[in-house]
Design a protein around this motif. Structure first.
Motif, PDB file in Angstrom:
ATOM      1  N   ARG A  14       0.834  -1.206   0.000  1.00 56.25           N
ATOM      2  CA  ARG A  14       0.000   0.000   0.000  1.00 56.25           C
ATOM      3  C   ARG A  14       0.868   1.256   0.000  1.00 56.25           C
ATOM      4  O   ARG A  14       0.976   1.940  -1.013  1.00 56.25           O
ATOM      5  N   ASP A  15       1.556   1.531   1.097  1.00 57.52           N
ATOM      6  CA  ASP A  15       2.339   2.769   1.181  1.00 57.52           C
ATOM      7  C   ASP A  15       3.477   2.730   0.158  1.00 57.52           C
ATOM      8  O   ASP A  15       3.806   3.741  -0.473  1.00 57.52           O
ATOM      9  N   GLN A  18       1.920   2.897  -3.597  1.00 56.05           N
ATOM     10  CA  GLN A  18       1.125   4.092  -3.926  1.00 56.05           C
ATOM     11  C   GLN A  18       2.002   5.237  -4.431  1.00 56.05           C
ATOM     12  O   GLN A  18       1.525   6.169  -5.055  1.00 56.05           O
ATOM     13  N   PHE A  49      -8.879   1.609  -0.729  1.00 57.10           N
ATOM     14  CA  PHE A  49     -10.119   1.866  -1.452  1.00 57.10           C
ATOM     15  C   PHE A  49     -10.403   3.360  -1.378  1.00 57.10           C
ATOM     16  O   PHE A  49     -11.392   3.802  -0.814  1.00 57.10           O
ATOM     17  N   HIS A  51     -10.258   7.223  -3.742  1.00 58.50           N
ATOM     18  CA  HIS A  51     -10.711   7.564  -5.087  1.00 58.50           C
ATOM     19  C   HIS A  51      -9.649   7.139  -6.105  1.00 58.50           C
ATOM     20  O   HIS A  51      -8.481   7.482  -5.962  1.00 58.50           O
ATOM     21  N   ASN A  86     -13.659   6.875   3.440  1.00 62.13           N
ATOM     22  CA  ASN A  86     -15.056   7.328   3.575  1.00 62.13           C
ATOM     23  C   ASN A  86     -15.997   6.133   3.394  1.00 62.13           C
ATOM     24  O   ASN A  86     -15.555   5.001   3.193  1.00 62.13           O
ATOM     25  N   ARG A  92     -16.910  -0.502  -0.712  1.00 61.25           N
ATOM     26  CA  ARG A  92     -16.061  -1.270  -1.639  1.00 61.25           C
ATOM     27  C   ARG A  92     -15.271  -2.340  -0.874  1.00 61.25           C
ATOM     28  O   ARG A  92     -15.149  -3.482  -1.333  1.00 61.25           O
ATOM     29  N   ASN A 115      -4.668  15.887   1.259  1.00 62.89           N
ATOM     30  CA  ASN A 115      -4.780  14.427   1.167  1.00 62.89           C
ATOM     31  C   ASN A 115      -6.226  13.944   1.160  1.00 62.89           C
ATOM     32  O   ASN A 115      -6.519  12.885   0.620  1.00 62.89           O
ATOM     33  N   ASN A 117      -9.017  16.399   0.928  1.00 57.56           N
ATOM     34  CA  ASN A 117      -9.892  17.420   0.343  1.00 57.56           C
ATOM     35  C   ASN A 117     -10.850  18.030   1.363  1.00 57.56           C
ATOM     36  O   ASN A 117     -11.922  18.499   0.982  1.00 57.56           O
ATOM     37  N   ARG A 118     -10.465  18.041   2.605  1.00 60.28           N
ATOM     38  CA  ARG A 118     -11.259  18.674   3.664  1.00 60.28           C
ATOM     39  C   ARG A 118     -10.373  18.882   4.888  1.00 60.28           C
ATOM     40  O   ARG A 118      -9.328  18.260   5.008  1.00 60.28           O
ATOM     41  N   SER A 146      -1.358  11.303  10.595  1.00 60.62           N
ATOM     42  CA  SER A 146      -0.200  11.713   9.805  1.00 60.62           C
ATOM     43  C   SER A 146       0.349  13.040  10.298  1.00 60.62           C
ATOM     44  O   SER A 146      -0.316  13.757  11.034  1.00 60.62           O
ATOM     45  N   THR A 182       5.121  11.151   8.481  1.00 60.26           N
ATOM     46  CA  THR A 182       4.897  11.106   7.039  1.00 60.26           C
ATOM     47  C   THR A 182       6.112  11.574   6.237  1.00 60.26           C
ATOM     48  O   THR A 182       6.403  11.034   5.173  1.00 60.26           O
ATOM     49  N   HIS A 211       4.929   4.604  12.715  1.00 60.08           N
ATOM     50  CA  HIS A 211       4.966   4.542  11.249  1.00 60.08           C
ATOM     51  C   HIS A 211       5.985   5.579  10.777  1.00 60.08           C
ATOM     52  O   HIS A 211       5.656   6.750  10.625  1.00 60.08           O
TER      53      HIS A 211
END
Ligand code: HMG
Ligand code: MG
Length: 302
Positions: A14-15, A18, A49, A51, A86, A92, A115, A117-118, A146, A182, A211
């Motif tokens: 994943r990390d 990506q 999962f 966007h 979300n 999904r 990251n 959008n809010r 993060s 991060t 992490h």
């Protein structure tokens, strides 16, 4: 003192993936995960999962999961968590039979906006029904916070801000909180201070994971500080792949091989076969067309 064993939360698929320019074929991703499991890793963050336009490298999660179908029978205690931002992501994940998820918040407004959008508060509102519904479905939720040390836009991040977002995530009902460096600017004294600040708020190290990204070469030293502070779960990425496409100057995670070398040297059990793991990372580096950034991988396979 140091623990007898450490649980490694492997984030390479994943990390790691990506942040690669190339998107690997889904069969290569499935083989990567199968080889990580064969090397003894028992928690492997397999996909996200989110966007598909935001992270195209992981947009094939729906194709990947069927290819992992035989792993649970082969390795009964294997967990394959995924990132979910979300409710759409949760739907999904559940449709694919996922058994563990993770939500991911930021300690800073700047990174939350880039990251997710809010802002921070709005992202916590977005996660609340995700954590509630997942828990009701019997799916445990890990949370990330993060920018737990430094932020590329805001500079050093005040400890209170990290602790307050972290506690909010735990209060939503997540079972584990992973402290994300991060961009890899943290140093061991800051790790000790952050753990102490969480303890002051009643959050002991058994609920925390660390992490670390290795941008400034501090990841192993920071890990040792965390172990000395009682943390028993450490995130790492096979071969040292990783980074966040939405965080300027984020480079690879702590390499799992570098971590395992240190832990085994300290007599701490991991269940990992280091040679099999390093061979896996060397193979993946070939698939990606660039050498592994991990020092241990190069030393063991060079
Ligand atoms: P948004 O554009 O605000 O989303 O993105 P929205 O809720 O407004 O929805 C817009 C459209 O996207 C809708 O479609 C949704 O259905 C769709 P429309 O109705 O317009 O046709 N949509 C989705 N489709 C598929 N899957 C979904 C999904 N959600 C919405 N899950 C969003 C908000 C959170 C989705 C976006 O910002 C996003 O995907 N961000 C993910 C970024 C990311 O993955 N970053 C890397 C992981 S974090 C990290 O690496 C750090 C970590 O390692 C720890 C550390 O190192 O510190 C964890
Ligand atoms: Mg990360």
């Amino acid at each position: 003192g140091l623990p007898a064993s450490v649980r490694i939360h492997e984030v390479g698929p994943r990390d790691g993936l990506q942040n690669e320019k190339a998107t690997l074929p889904v069969a290569v991703k499935a083989e990567f995960i199968a080889r990580l499991a064969a090397a003894g890793l028992r928690t492997i963050e397999a996909a996200s999962f989110v966007h598909p336009k935001w992270v195209p490298q992981l947009a094939d999660a729906e194709e990947l999961f069927p290819q992992l179908a035989e792993l649970p029978a082969k390795y009964p205690v294997l967990r394959l968590p995924v990132l979910v931002p979300n409710e759409r992501g949760l739907d999904r994940a559940l449709a694919n039979g996922v058994g563990d998820i993770a939500v991911f918040a930021s300690a800073t407004e700047s990174f939350a906006r880039r990251n997710l959008n809010r802002g921070v508060a709005e992202s916590l509102e977005m996660f609340a029904p995700v954590v509630r519904r997942a828990t009701e479905a019997g799916v445990p939720v890990r949370s990330y916070v993060s920018m737990a040390f430094g932020d590329p836009w805001e500079g050093p991040v005040p400890i209170d801000q990290v602790v307050s977002v972290g506690c909010a995530l735990l209060e939503l009902g997540s079972t584990e909180l992973s402290l994300g460096d991060t961009i890899g600017t943290g140093t061991p004294g800051q790790v000790a201070a952050l753990l102490a600040a969480f303890a002051d708020r009643g959050v002991g190290p058994e609920r925390l994971a660390v992490h670390f990204h290795d941008t400034y070469g501090q990841a192993l030293a920071n890990t040792l500080a965390a172990l000395q502070g009682g943390v028993r779960t450490v995130d790492a990425s096979a071969g040292g792949l990783g980074g966040c496409p939405y965080a300027k100057s984020a480079t690879g995670n702590l390499a799992t091989e570098d971590l395992v070398w240190m832990l085994h040297g300290l007599g701490i059990e991991t269940g990992v076969d280091l040679d099999a793991l390093a061979a896996t990372s060397a193979w993946l580096a070939g698939e990606l067309g660039r050498p592994s950034p991990s020092r241990a991988v190069r030393a063991l396979t060079g």
